[in-house]
Design a protein around this motif. Structure first.
Motif, mmCIF file in Angstrom:
data_model
loop_
_atom_site.group_PDB
_atom_site.id
_atom_site.type_symbol
_atom_site.label_atom_id
_atom_site.label_comp_id
_atom_site.label_asym_id
_atom_site.label_seq_id
_atom_site.Cartn_x
_atom_site.Cartn_y
_atom_site.Cartn_z
ATOM 1 N N PHE A 1 41.078 -20.217 -1.831
ATOM 2 C CA PHE A 1 41.472 -18.916 -1.286
ATOM 3 C C PHE A 1 41.049 -18.734 0.167
ATOM 4 C CE2 PHE A 1 40.541 -17.849 -5.932
ATOM 5 C CZ PHE A 1 41.785 -18.315 -6.331
ATOM 6 N N HIS A 2 40.449 -19.767 0.757
ATOM 7 C CA HIS A 2 40.099 -19.760 2.175
ATOM 8 C C HIS A 2 39.296 -18.517 2.566
ATOM 9 C CE1 HIS A 2 42.782 -23.226 2.866
ATOM 10 N NE2 HIS A 2 43.534 -22.652 1.951
ATOM 11 N N GLY A 3 38.268 -18.232 1.758
ATOM 12 C CA GLY A 3 37.410 -17.094 2.052
ATOM 13 C C GLY A 3 38.001 -15.747 1.703
ATOM 14 N N ASP A 4 39.089 -15.734 0.940
ATOM 15 C CA ASP A 4 39.766 -14.477 0.622
ATOM 16 C C ASP A 4 40.003 -14.339 -0.886
ATOM 17 O OD1 ASP A 4 41.164 -12.044 1.097
ATOM 18 O OD2 ASP A 4 43.078 -13.126 1.059
ATOM 19 N N PRO A 5 38.935 -14.367 -1.703
ATOM 20 C CA PRO A 5 39.129 -14.131 -3.139
ATOM 21 C C PRO A 5 39.520 -12.686 -3.371
ATOM 22 C CG PRO A 5 36.794 -14.090 -2.622
ATOM 23 C CD PRO A 5 37.504 -14.521 -1.353
ATOM 24 N N SER B 1 38.303 -22.410 -9.656
ATOM 25 C CA SER B 1 37.839 -21.063 -9.962
ATOM 26 C C SER B 1 38.925 -20.142 -10.495
ATOM 27 C CB SER B 1 37.248 -20.431 -8.698
ATOM 28 O OG SER B 1 38.284 -20.010 -7.819
ATOM 29 N N ASP B 2 38.465 -18.992 -10.971
ATOM 30 C CA ASP B 2 39.373 -17.886 -11.242
ATOM 31 C C ASP B 2 39.622 -17.159 -9.924
ATOM 32 O OD1 ASP B 2 37.044 -16.412 -10.789
ATOM 33 O OD2 ASP B 2 36.835 -15.745 -12.859
ATOM 34 N N VAL B 3 40.231 -16.003 -9.974
ATOM 35 C CA VAL B 3 40.630 -15.298 -8.752
ATOM 36 C C VAL B 3 39.445 -14.784 -7.932
ATOM 37 C CG1 VAL B 3 42.867 -14.626 -9.695
ATOM 38 C CG2 VAL B 3 40.914 -13.091 -9.980
ATOM 39 N N PHE B 4 38.229 -14.860 -8.509
ATOM 40 C CA PHE B 4 37.057 -14.369 -7.789
ATOM 41 C C PHE B 4 36.437 -15.436 -6.892
ATOM 42 C CE2 PHE B 4 37.559 -11.557 -11.421
ATOM 43 C CZ PHE B 4 37.566 -10.331 -10.782
ATOM 44 N N CYS C 1 39.527 -22.268 -14.580
ATOM 45 C CA CYS C 1 39.264 -20.946 -15.154
ATOM 46 C C CYS C 1 40.381 -20.002 -14.712
ATOM 47 C CB CYS C 1 37.933 -20.405 -14.659
ATOM 48 S SG CYS C 1 36.532 -21.516 -14.845
ATOM 49 N N CYS C 2 41.035 -19.340 -15.669
ATOM 50 C CA CYS C 2 42.042 -18.332 -15.334
ATOM 51 C C CYS C 2 43.085 -18.918 -14.374
ATOM 52 C CB CYS C 2 41.336 -17.106 -14.753
ATOM 53 S SG CYS C 2 42.401 -15.738 -14.250
ATOM 54 N N TRP C 3 43.133 -18.469 -13.139
ATOM 55 C CA TRP C 3 44.052 -18.966 -12.105
ATOM 56 C C TRP C 3 43.987 -20.478 -12.013
ATOM 57 C CZ3 TRP C 3 43.598 -21.852 -7.675
ATOM 58 C CH2 TRP C 3 44.579 -21.714 -6.683
ATOM 59 N N GLY C 4 42.784 -21.017 -12.082
ATOM 60 C CA GLY C 4 42.599 -22.450 -11.930
ATOM 61 C C GLY C 4 43.236 -23.278 -13.026
ATOM 62 N N ALA C 5 43.412 -22.682 -14.217
ATOM 63 C CA ALA C 5 44.007 -23.424 -15.327
ATOM 64 C C ALA C 5 45.442 -23.836 -15.011
ATOM 65 C CB ALA C 5 43.959 -22.597 -16.604
ATOM 66 N N ARG D 1 45.276 -3.474 -2.962
ATOM 67 C CA ARG D 1 45.634 -4.888 -3.005
ATOM 68 C C ARG D 1 45.386 -5.442 -4.414
ATOM 69 N NH1 ARG D 1 42.984 -10.024 0.094
ATOM 70 N NH2 ARG D 1 44.872 -11.238 0.455
ATOM 71 N N PRO D 2 46.154 -4.976 -5.367
ATOM 72 C CA PRO D 2 45.980 -5.455 -6.743
ATOM 73 C C PRO D 2 46.411 -6.910 -6.879
ATOM 74 C CG PRO D 2 47.931 -4.090 -6.574
ATOM 75 C CD PRO D 2 47.226 -3.997 -5.259
ATOM 76 N N LEU D 3 46.199 -7.478 -8.061
ATOM 77 C CA LEU D 3 46.449 -8.893 -8.300
ATOM 78 C C LEU D 3 47.867 -9.303 -7.930
ATOM 79 C CD1 LEU D 3 45.533 -11.639 -9.419
ATOM 80 C CD2 LEU D 3 46.253 -10.850 -11.690
ATOM 81 N N TYR D 4 48.856 -8.493 -8.283
ATOM 82 C CA TYR D 4 50.243 -8.906 -8.053
ATOM 83 C C TYR D 4 50.576 -8.998 -6.559
ATOM 84 C CZ TYR D 4 51.889 -4.142 -6.964
ATOM 85 O OH TYR D 4 52.091 -2.909 -6.385
ATOM 86 N N ILE D 5 49.821 -8.288 -5.727
ATOM 87 C CA ILE D 5 50.008 -8.398 -4.276
ATOM 88 C C ILE D 5 49.181 -9.567 -3.742
ATOM 89 C CG2 ILE D 5 49.554 -7.275 -2.059
ATOM 90 C CD1 ILE D 5 50.299 -4.626 -3.332
ATOM 91 N N TRP D 6 47.927 -9.648 -4.165
ATOM 92 C CA TRP D 6 47.039 -10.728 -3.716
ATOM 93 C C TRP D 6 47.627 -12.099 -4.035
ATOM 94 C CZ3 TRP D 6 44.545 -14.533 -6.515
ATOM 95 C CH2 TRP D 6 43.516 -15.229 -5.854
ATOM 96 N N ILE D 7 48.215 -12.237 -5.203
ATOM 97 C CA ILE D 7 48.708 -13.534 -5.661
ATOM 98 C C ILE D 7 49.849 -14.055 -4.789
ATOM 99 C CG2 ILE D 7 50.503 -12.809 -7.283
ATOM 100 C CD1 ILE D 7 47.827 -15.439 -8.033
ATOM 101 N N LYS D 8 50.531 -13.180 -4.070
ATOM 102 C CA LYS D 8 51.606 -13.625 -3.184
ATOM 103 C C LYS D 8 51.082 -14.535 -2.086
ATOM 104 C CE LYS D 8 54.511 -9.521 -3.923
ATOM 105 N NZ LYS D 8 55.110 -8.318 -3.286
ATOM 106 N N ASP D 9 49.836 -14.309 -1.680
ATOM 107 C CA ASP D 9 49.223 -15.144 -0.635
ATOM 108 C C ASP D 9 48.424 -16.301 -1.215
ATOM 109 O OD1 ASP D 9 50.181 -13.525 1.464
ATOM 110 O OD2 ASP D 9 48.515 -12.118 1.170
#
Length: 242
Positions: A78-82, A48-51, A128-132, A90-98
């Protein structure tokens, strides 16, 4: 027990999904949406993408791939945390750290092994996106997958493409701030310099990042473009995952 809304229950281990015709089960240590063609020994990992893996259009795409003859697995990396756009602090640059793609790559390996144990003769992967980025890492070895597809990739580097060892298709958007057209063209040139690796690179005009799984159902042009990309993806897998 059926899922409620878009949340997946923990028990029992196999659940019928509220989105899509498949079900949710644990594979390789991760909860996965599974949509499978009857008795298929050809698998596709849809990343998936980040969603996240519960996105309705992503599951609809998984069902479409399954209808083409594949055992399709959509893992919950994402273990239930998309990412949740409504959480402003919690923008993308913070979320992506986890939720780094390096972690996703490590977590997909047991899924690959589990699919092999299930008797899958060949495995393809589409991201897709992140998944690529995860697919790009998988594509460094024929032991993981035998063909890959990027849909509007993110975080993929030129070095990633240089290391690709399996047939790769890249379906990019004309309007994409994550992977601009110029970068996709660089990917194309790198792949063309590797005659031992078959490749297919296509830019879809007039669409933006995420269009294949986040199109507007009321936009006929967007729906048509998404379907065209889906058919290109299926054609690639029919060529190499057979």
């Amino acid at each position: 027990m059926a899922e409620s809304g878009t949340q997946c229950c923990e028990n029992p281990p196999v659940l019928y999904s509220s989105c899509g015709v498949g079900h949710v089960e644990e594979i390789g240590g991760l909860k996965c949406y599974v949509s499978a063609s009857f008795n298929s020994n050809l698998a596709v990992i849809l990343i998936s993408d980040v969603f996240g893996y519960e996105a309705p259009k992503l599951r609809k795409l998984a069902d479409k791939v399954a209808e083409a003859g594949y055992y399709v697995v959509v893992p919950d990396f994402f273990h239930g945390d998309p990412i949740n756009p409504e959480i402003k602090d919690r923008p993308l640059y913070i979320w992506i750290k986890d939720h780094g793609t390096d972690k996703g790559f490590e977590e997909v390996k047991p899924i690959v092994e589990s699919l092999k144990h299930k008797g899958m003769n060949k495995i393809g992967a589409v991201g897709c996106c992140w998944g690529a980025k995860v697919v790009a890492l998988l594509a460094q070895s024929v032991e993981y997958i035998q063909a890959g597809v990027f849909l509007h990739p993110s975080f993929v580097t030129e070095d990633d493409i240089k290391g690709v060892k399996v047939p790769l298709a890249i379906l990019g958007a004309e309007i994409d701030h994550m992977t601009p057209l110029q970068l996709v063209n660089k990917f194309d040139n790198i792949l063309k310099s590797k005659p031992e690796v078959d490749s297919f690179v296509k830019i879809f005009n007039g669409v933006s990042h995420g269009w294949t799984v986040r199109y507007n159902d009321d936009d006929a042009v967007a729906v048509k473009a998404a379907d065209e990309a889906h058919q290109d993806m299926l054609a690639w897998f029919k060529k190499y995952i057979k």
